[in-house]
Design a protein around this motif. Structure first.
Motif, mmCIF file in Angstrom:
data_model
loop_
_atom_site.group_PDB
_atom_site.id
_atom_site.type_symbol
_atom_site.label_atom_id
_atom_site.label_comp_id
_atom_site.label_asym_id
_atom_site.label_seq_id
_atom_site.Cartn_x
_atom_site.Cartn_y
_atom_site.Cartn_z
ATOM 1 N N PHE A 66 0.867 -1.177 0.000
ATOM 2 C CA PHE A 66 0.000 0.000 0.000
ATOM 3 C C PHE A 66 0.902 1.224 0.000
ATOM 4 O O PHE A 66 1.738 1.379 0.878
ATOM 5 C CB PHE A 66 -0.888 -0.004 1.250
ATOM 6 N N ASP A 67 0.747 2.089 -0.997
ATOM 7 C CA ASP A 67 1.601 3.273 -1.117
ATOM 8 C C ASP A 67 0.732 4.482 -1.439
ATOM 9 O O ASP A 67 0.076 4.520 -2.478
ATOM 10 C CB ASP A 67 2.629 3.052 -2.222
ATOM 11 N N ASP A 68 0.717 5.462 -0.524
ATOM 12 C CA ASP A 68 -0.078 6.669 -0.760
ATOM 13 C C ASP A 68 0.786 7.866 -1.158
ATOM 14 O O ASP A 68 0.339 9.000 -1.131
ATOM 15 C CB ASP A 68 -0.950 7.005 0.445
ATOM 16 N N GLY A 69 2.031 7.606 -1.541
ATOM 17 C CA GLY A 69 2.927 8.676 -1.964
ATOM 18 C C GLY A 69 3.729 9.268 -0.821
ATOM 19 O O GLY A 69 4.736 9.918 -1.047
ATOM 20 N N GLN A 70 3.288 9.047 0.397
ATOM 21 C CA GLN A 70 4.017 9.514 1.572
ATOM 22 C C GLN A 70 4.423 8.349 2.454
ATOM 23 O O GLN A 70 5.471 8.363 3.060
ATOM 24 C CB GLN A 70 3.169 10.501 2.372
ATOM 25 N N THR A 71 3.568 7.346 2.520
ATOM 26 C CA THR A 71 3.806 6.181 3.364
ATOM 27 C C THR A 71 3.624 4.924 2.545
ATOM 28 O O THR A 71 2.646 4.801 1.815
ATOM 29 C CB THR A 71 2.821 6.159 4.546
ATOM 30 N N GLN A 72 4.571 4.005 2.671
ATOM 31 C CA GLN A 72 4.410 2.699 2.048
ATOM 32 C C GLN A 72 4.346 1.654 3.143
ATOM 33 O O GLN A 72 5.172 1.646 4.042
ATOM 34 C CB GLN A 72 5.559 2.369 1.102
ATOM 35 N N LYS A 73 3.352 0.800 3.068
ATOM 36 C CA LYS A 73 3.190 -0.294 4.027
ATOM 37 C C LYS A 73 3.262 -1.604 3.269
ATOM 38 O O LYS A 73 2.583 -1.788 2.262
ATOM 39 C CB LYS A 73 1.831 -0.223 4.725
ATOM 40 N N ASP A 74 4.071 -2.522 3.761
ATOM 41 C CA ASP A 74 4.118 -3.883 3.248
ATOM 42 C C ASP A 74 3.413 -4.762 4.268
ATOM 43 O O ASP A 74 3.882 -4.902 5.399
ATOM 44 C CB ASP A 74 5.560 -4.348 3.069
ATOM 45 N N ILE A 75 2.292 -5.329 3.872
ATOM 46 C CA ILE A 75 1.466 -6.131 4.776
ATOM 47 C C ILE A 75 1.615 -7.588 4.352
ATOM 48 O O ILE A 75 1.115 -7.992 3.304
ATOM 49 C CB ILE A 75 0.000 -5.664 4.722
ATOM 50 N N ILE A 76 2.301 -8.381 5.180
ATOM 51 C CA ILE A 76 2.566 -9.782 4.888
ATOM 52 C C ILE A 76 1.496 -10.641 5.567
ATOM 53 O O ILE A 76 1.179 -10.444 6.737
ATOM 54 C CB ILE A 76 3.963 -10.213 5.408
ATOM 55 N N GLN A 77 0.952 -11.600 4.814
ATOM 56 C CA GLN A 77 -0.079 -12.487 5.351
ATOM 57 C C GLN A 77 0.234 -13.920 4.937
ATOM 58 O O GLN A 77 0.551 -14.177 3.783
ATOM 59 C CB GLN A 77 -1.457 -12.091 4.803
ATOM 60 N N THR A 78 0.149 -14.851 5.875
ATOM 61 C CA THR A 78 0.315 -16.258 5.527
ATOM 62 C C THR A 78 -1.022 -16.812 5.044
ATOM 63 O O THR A 78 -2.085 -16.406 5.513
ATOM 64 C CB THR A 78 0.814 -17.094 6.726
ATOM 65 N N VAL A 79 -0.935 -17.716 4.093
ATOM 66 C CA VAL A 79 -2.113 -18.424 3.592
ATOM 67 C C VAL A 79 -1.802 -19.910 3.600
ATOM 68 O O VAL A 79 -0.632 -20.315 3.605
ATOM 69 C CB VAL A 79 -2.532 -17.969 2.176
ATOM 70 N N ASN A 80 -2.844 -20.710 3.617
ATOM 71 C CA ASN A 80 -2.689 -22.157 3.651
ATOM 72 C C ASN A 80 -3.239 -22.776 2.373
ATOM 73 O O ASN A 80 -4.143 -22.224 1.739
ATOM 74 C CB ASN A 80 -3.442 -22.738 4.846
ATOM 75 N N MET A 81 -2.681 -23.926 2.039
ATOM 76 C CA MET A 81 -3.174 -24.651 0.878
ATOM 77 C C MET A 81 -4.685 -24.824 1.012
ATOM 78 O O MET A 81 -5.189 -25.115 2.104
ATOM 79 C CB MET A 81 -2.494 -26.023 0.782
ATOM 80 N N ASN A 82 -5.384 -24.598 -0.054
ATOM 81 C CA ASN A 82 -6.841 -24.721 -0.133
ATOM 82 C C ASN A 82 -7.597 -23.588 0.561
ATOM 83 O O ASN A 82 -8.814 -23.700 0.732
ATOM 84 C CB ASN A 82 -7.330 -26.087 0.365
ATOM 85 N N ASP A 83 -6.922 -22.501 0.971
ATOM 86 C CA ASP A 83 -7.660 -21.299 1.385
ATOM 87 C C ASP A 83 -8.357 -20.770 0.136
ATOM 88 O O ASP A 83 -7.696 -20.422 -0.851
ATOM 89 C CB ASP A 83 -6.712 -20.210 1.921
ATOM 90 N N ASN A 84 -9.682 -20.736 0.150
ATOM 91 C CA ASN A 84 -10.408 -20.230 -1.017
ATOM 92 C C ASN A 84 -10.376 -18.703 -1.034
ATOM 93 O O ASN A 84 -9.817 -18.071 -0.139
ATOM 94 C CB ASN A 84 -11.840 -20.775 -1.062
ATOM 95 N N THR A 85 -10.961 -18.096 -2.055
ATOM 96 C CA THR A 85 -10.907 -16.640 -2.177
ATOM 97 C C THR A 85 -11.548 -15.955 -0.976
ATOM 98 O O THR A 85 -11.067 -14.916 -0.524
ATOM 99 C CB THR A 85 -11.589 -16.157 -3.476
ATOM 100 N N THR A 86 -12.605 -16.528 -0.434
ATOM 101 C CA THR A 86 -13.273 -15.934 0.726
ATOM 102 C C THR A 86 -12.351 -15.924 1.941
ATOM 103 O O THR A 86 -12.239 -14.920 2.650
ATOM 104 C CB THR A 86 -14.577 -16.687 1.051
ATOM 105 N N THR A 87 -11.661 -17.025 2.179
ATOM 106 C CA THR A 87 -10.745 -17.113 3.319
ATOM 107 C C THR A 87 -9.596 -16.116 3.161
ATOM 108 O O THR A 87 -9.241 -15.403 4.108
ATOM 109 C CB THR A 87 -10.201 -18.546 3.458
ATOM 110 N N VAL A 88 -9.020 -16.047 1.972
ATOM 111 C CA VAL A 88 -7.933 -15.097 1.713
ATOM 112 C C VAL A 88 -8.443 -13.671 1.889
ATOM 113 O O VAL A 88 -7.776 -12.827 2.499
ATOM 114 C CB VAL A 88 -7.329 -15.309 0.304
ATOM 115 N N PHE A 89 -9.641 -13.382 1.372
ATOM 116 C CA PHE A 89 -10.251 -12.061 1.516
ATOM 117 C C PHE A 89 -10.328 -11.658 2.987
ATOM 118 O O PHE A 89 -9.900 -10.559 3.365
ATOM 119 C CB PHE A 89 -11.648 -12.060 0.888
#
Length: 145
Positions: free
Chosen positions: A29-52
């Motif tokens: 996420f970069d708003d031109g002043q601040t950049q944030k790197d947001i790391i998230q772990t996911v598991n095999m078979n996490d569907n789109t809803t779970t990842v969301f």
């Protein structure tokens, strides 16, 4: 520095696919002043809803003090608290461990008369896997109309 302006905008990240193996994904996420790197772990078979929901929670934790975070369907919305605070914002999703998760960030600005606008989508398509561990830099010129 990103320009600020007075037109209302919506910044969003749409989750397109779930995970087919365990690993990490990163939202930048970069708003031109601040950049944030947001790391998230996911598991095999996490569907789109779970990842969301995993990303919605992680993004909310990182940005809730400066932005209004909501979600609907498979889309996470990240909006400035006031119209005067609107900035050019870039949101990208990177699959750090080839988990299969994909998503696309976009910025939607309302028109001058507030009757609608045009979706602004910035995309980069990777057509081949890299070999080895190397840094890649891509610069896309912005054009104002």
């Amino acid at each position: 520095m990103a320009p600020t302006g007075g037109s209302e905008e919506t910044n969003q990240l749409e989750i397109l696919t779930g995970a087919n193996k365990d690993g990490r994904i990163k939202v930048v996420f970069d708003d031109g002043q601040t950049q944030k790197d947001i790391i998230q772990t996911v598991n095999m078979n996490d569907n789109t809803t779970t990842v969301f929901y995993k990303l919605l929670d992680a993004i909310n934790q990182e940005l809730r003090f400066d932005y209004h975070i909501t979600g609907s369907g498979m889309t996470i919305y990240i909006n400035e608290p006031t119209q005067e605070a609107d900035k050019d914002i870039t949101i990208t999703l990177e699959d750090l461990d080839a988990t299969g998760v994909t998503g696309v960030g976009s910025e939607w600005r309302k028109g001058v008369t507030r009757t609608g606008g045009v979706a602004e989508v910035n995309k980069l398509e990777i057509t081949e896997a890299g070999s080895g561990s190397k840094d890649l830099s891509v610069n896309l010129p912005m054009e104002t109309i």
